[in-house]
Design a protein around this motif. Structure first.
Motif, PDB file in Angstrom:
ATOM      1  N   MET A   1     122.765 -62.413  -4.000  1.00  0.00           N
ATOM      2  CA  MET A   1     123.140 -62.901  -5.333  1.00  0.00           C
ATOM      3  C   MET A   1     122.149 -63.972  -5.778  1.00  0.00           C
ATOM      4  N   PRO A   2     121.568 -63.875  -6.991  1.00  0.00           N
ATOM      5  CA  PRO A   2     120.610 -64.869  -7.438  1.00  0.00           C
ATOM      6  C   PRO A   2     121.269 -66.215  -7.655  1.00  0.00           C
ATOM      7  N   ARG A   3     120.483 -67.258  -7.424  1.00  0.00           N
ATOM      8  CA  ARG A   3     120.996 -68.601  -7.620  1.00  0.00           C
ATOM      9  C   ARG A   3     121.129 -68.908  -9.111  1.00  0.00           C
ATOM     10  N   GLY A   4     122.184 -69.658  -9.450  1.00  0.00           N
ATOM     11  CA  GLY A   4     122.390 -70.023 -10.831  1.00  0.00           C
ATOM     12  C   GLY A   4     121.352 -71.022 -11.316  1.00  0.00           C
ATOM     13  N   GLN A   5     121.090 -70.998 -12.592  1.00  0.00           N
ATOM     14  CA  GLN A   5     120.127 -71.911 -13.180  1.00  0.00           C
ATOM     15  C   GLN A   5     120.661 -73.340 -13.149  1.00  0.00           C
ATOM     16  N   ARG A   6     119.814 -74.274 -12.748  1.00  0.00           N
ATOM     17  CA  ARG A   6     120.190 -75.686 -12.714  1.00  0.00           C
ATOM     18  C   ARG A   6     120.071 -76.282 -14.121  1.00  0.00           C
ATOM     19  N   ILE A   7     120.868 -77.304 -14.394  1.00  0.00           N
ATOM     20  CA  ILE A   7     120.908 -77.921 -15.719  1.00  0.00           C
ATOM     21  C   ILE A   7     120.503 -79.380 -15.582  1.00  0.00           C
ATOM     22  N   PHE A   8     119.345 -79.726 -16.120  1.00  0.00           N
ATOM     23  CA  PHE A   8     118.841 -81.094 -16.046  1.00  0.00           C
ATOM     24  C   PHE A   8     118.474 -81.564 -17.447  1.00  0.00           C
ATOM     25  N   PHE A   9     118.938 -82.735 -17.821  1.00  0.00           N
ATOM     26  CA  PHE A   9     118.521 -83.348 -19.082  1.00  0.00           C
ATOM     27  C   PHE A   9     118.736 -84.847 -18.988  1.00  0.00           C
ATOM     28  N   MET A  17     128.995 -82.426  -5.279  1.00  0.00           N
ATOM     29  CA  MET A  17     129.705 -82.260  -4.014  1.00  0.00           C
ATOM     30  C   MET A  17     128.725 -81.647  -3.021  1.00  0.00           C
ATOM     31  N   ASP A  18     128.493 -82.353  -1.917  1.00  0.00           N
ATOM     32  CA  ASP A  18     127.547 -81.919  -0.905  1.00  0.00           C
ATOM     33  C   ASP A  18     128.290 -81.812   0.423  1.00  0.00           C
ATOM     34  N   ARG A  19     128.302 -80.618   1.005  1.00  0.00           N
ATOM     35  CA  ARG A  19     129.115 -80.361   2.196  1.00  0.00           C
ATOM     36  C   ARG A  19     128.231 -80.044   3.398  1.00  0.00           C
ATOM     37  N   GLY A  20     128.709 -80.419   4.587  1.00  0.00           N
ATOM     38  CA  GLY A  20     127.991 -80.110   5.810  1.00  0.00           C
ATOM     39  C   GLY A  20     127.918 -78.616   6.060  1.00  0.00           C
ATOM     40  N   ASN A  21     126.869 -78.196   6.737  1.00  0.00           N
ATOM     41  CA  ASN A  21     126.681 -76.787   7.056  1.00  0.00           C
ATOM     42  C   ASN A  21     127.859 -76.280   7.878  1.00  0.00           C
ATOM     43  N   ASP A  22     128.438 -75.145   7.463  1.00  0.00           N
ATOM     44  CA  ASP A  22     129.637 -74.598   8.099  1.00  0.00           C
ATOM     45  C   ASP A  22     130.762 -75.628   8.161  1.00  0.00           C
ATOM     46  N   ARG A  23     130.804 -76.487   7.145  1.00  0.00           N
ATOM     47  CA  ARG A  23     131.814 -77.543   7.048  1.00  0.00           C
ATOM     48  C   ARG A  23     131.766 -78.495   8.238  1.00  0.00           C
ATOM     49  N   GLY A  24     130.593 -78.640   8.816  1.00  0.00           N
ATOM     50  CA  GLY A  24     130.426 -79.533   9.951  1.00  0.00           C
ATOM     51  C   GLY A  24     130.375 -80.987   9.539  1.00  0.00           C
ATOM     52  N   THR A  25     130.579 -81.864  10.511  1.00  0.00           N
ATOM     53  CA  THR A  25     130.581 -83.306  10.275  1.00  0.00           C
ATOM     54  C   THR A  25     129.207 -83.791   9.839  1.00  0.00           C
ATOM     55  N   ILE A  26     129.164 -84.631   8.819  1.00  0.00           N
ATOM     56  CA  ILE A  26     127.903 -85.250   8.415  1.00  0.00           C
ATOM     57  C   ILE A  26     127.926 -86.769   8.615  1.00  0.00           C
ATOM     58  N   HIS A  77     116.907 -84.121  -3.600  1.00  0.00           N
ATOM     59  CA  HIS A  77     116.011 -83.686  -2.524  1.00  0.00           C
ATOM     60  C   HIS A  77     115.666 -84.861  -1.619  1.00  0.00           C
ATOM     61  N   ALA A  78     115.335 -86.001  -2.214  1.00  0.00           N
ATOM     62  CA  ALA A  78     115.000 -87.184  -1.422  1.00  0.00           C
ATOM     63  C   ALA A  78     116.198 -87.654  -0.606  1.00  0.00           C
ATOM     64  N   LEU A  79     117.385 -87.648  -1.210  1.00  0.00           N
ATOM     65  CA  LEU A  79     118.591 -88.099  -0.517  1.00  0.00           C
ATOM     66  C   LEU A  79     118.902 -87.200   0.677  1.00  0.00           C
ATOM     67  N   ASN A  80     118.956 -85.905   0.456  1.00  0.00           N
ATOM     68  CA  ASN A  80     119.338 -84.990   1.528  1.00  0.00           C
ATOM     69  C   ASN A  80     118.275 -84.893   2.616  1.00  0.00           C
ATOM     70  N   LEU A  97     121.512 -79.722   8.062  1.00  0.00           N
ATOM     71  CA  LEU A  97     122.730 -80.535   8.109  1.00  0.00           C
ATOM     72  C   LEU A  97     123.677 -80.135   6.994  1.00  0.00           C
ATOM     73  N   PHE A  98     123.136 -79.929   5.786  1.00  0.00           N
ATOM     74  CA  PHE A  98     123.953 -79.572   4.632  1.00  0.00           C
ATOM     75  C   PHE A  98     123.939 -78.060   4.424  1.00  0.00           C
ATOM     76  N   GLY A  99     125.055 -77.528   3.936  1.00  0.00           N
ATOM     77  CA  GLY A  99     125.174 -76.105   3.698  1.00  0.00           C
ATOM     78  C   GLY A  99     124.653 -75.704   2.333  1.00  0.00           C
ATOM     79  N   ASP A 100     123.717 -74.762   2.292  1.00  0.00           N
ATOM     80  CA  ASP A 100     123.168 -74.266   1.024  1.00  0.00           C
ATOM     81  C   ASP A 100     122.704 -75.414   0.138  1.00  0.00           C
ATOM     82  N   ARG A 101     122.823 -75.226  -1.162  1.00  0.00           N
ATOM     83  CA  ARG A 101     122.475 -76.287  -2.102  1.00  0.00           C
ATOM     84  C   ARG A 101     123.726 -77.089  -2.441  1.00  0.00           C
TER      85      ARG A 101
END
Length: 213
Positions: A1-9, A17-26, A77-80, A97-101
């Motif tokens: 499935m193609p990734r959705g377009q990001r919205i920046f302005f 919301m940023d989640r750990g990979n496979d809902r793992g502890t971060i 990008h810098a934070l993650n 460490l983080f799952g997907d985007r």
């Protein structure tokens, strides 16, 4: 499935919301959370972003970020990258460490800012990590009651409520105390949904949605 377009302005308001990979502890300990908060402070300085509210859970984070310079992608990008390198080095881990985007929603600030702050601050209560939002050390909730200084920029949410900070805090407290079932879906459930990348009135969504819908 193609990734959705990001919205920046410029001056966009985001719920991240940023989640750990496979809902793992971060966050494994106090030092992890303190390091992440330090990176958020660097983010504000280096990228000029504003941080009206945040909550660090165990396997995910909720951030309310405002981007005066339309640079969310670079900031995240810098934070993650910075935190992933720190965490893997400290805990002898490898891989992502983080799952997907990270997931996000663009919000119309004059409609959703207060609701988003409430949602973020009540997440630890909902998860059983605190009895009161302001008692959770790893969120910005206590700053909204002027109980401590800190990293967040609560004025973005509170200032539009009243010219007097005391009155704005009273409005915030009253809204926080409303049970979720008494709030409309837009003031609670929409932040849980993965759809609806843009939350606002029809004109706002027409302007900022990738396909004008």
């Amino acid at each position: 499935m193609p990734r959705g377009q990001r919205i920046f302005f410029e001056n966009a308001h985001y719920h991240i919301m940023d989640r750990g990979n496979d809902r793992g502890t971060i966050f494994s300990d106090r030092g992890d959370r303190e390091y992440y908060l330090g990176l958020l402070a660097d983010l504000k300085k280096d990228f000029g972003v504003l941080l009206p509210a945040y909550s660090l859970m165990t396997n995910h984070v909720h951030l309310y970020i405002v981007t005066p310079r339309a640079n969310l992608a670079e900031a995240m990008h810098a934070l993650n990258k910075g935190y992933s390198q720190y965490f893997n080095r400290k805990h002898a881990k490898h891989g992502h460490l983080f799952g997907d985007r990270y997931k996000y929603k663009v919000i119309q600030s004059d409609i959703y800012s207060l609701a988003l702050a409430r949602y973020i601050h009540l997440n630890p209560v909902k998860a059983g990590l605190a009895t009161k939002a302001e008692d959770y050390e790893w969120s910005s909730a206590a700053q909204y009651l002027d109980r401590k200084s800190g990293l967040a920029d609560p004025g973005i949410v509170l200032d539009p409520l009243s010219e007097r900070r005391e009155d704005a805090i009273a409005i915030y407290i009253a809204f926080m105390s409303e049970p979720p079932e008494r709030l409309t879906k837009k003031f609670w459930g929409n932040f849980d949904k993965q759809r609806n990348m843009v939350l606002g009135d029809p004109e706002f969504k027409k302007i900022h949605s990738p396909h004008g819908d």
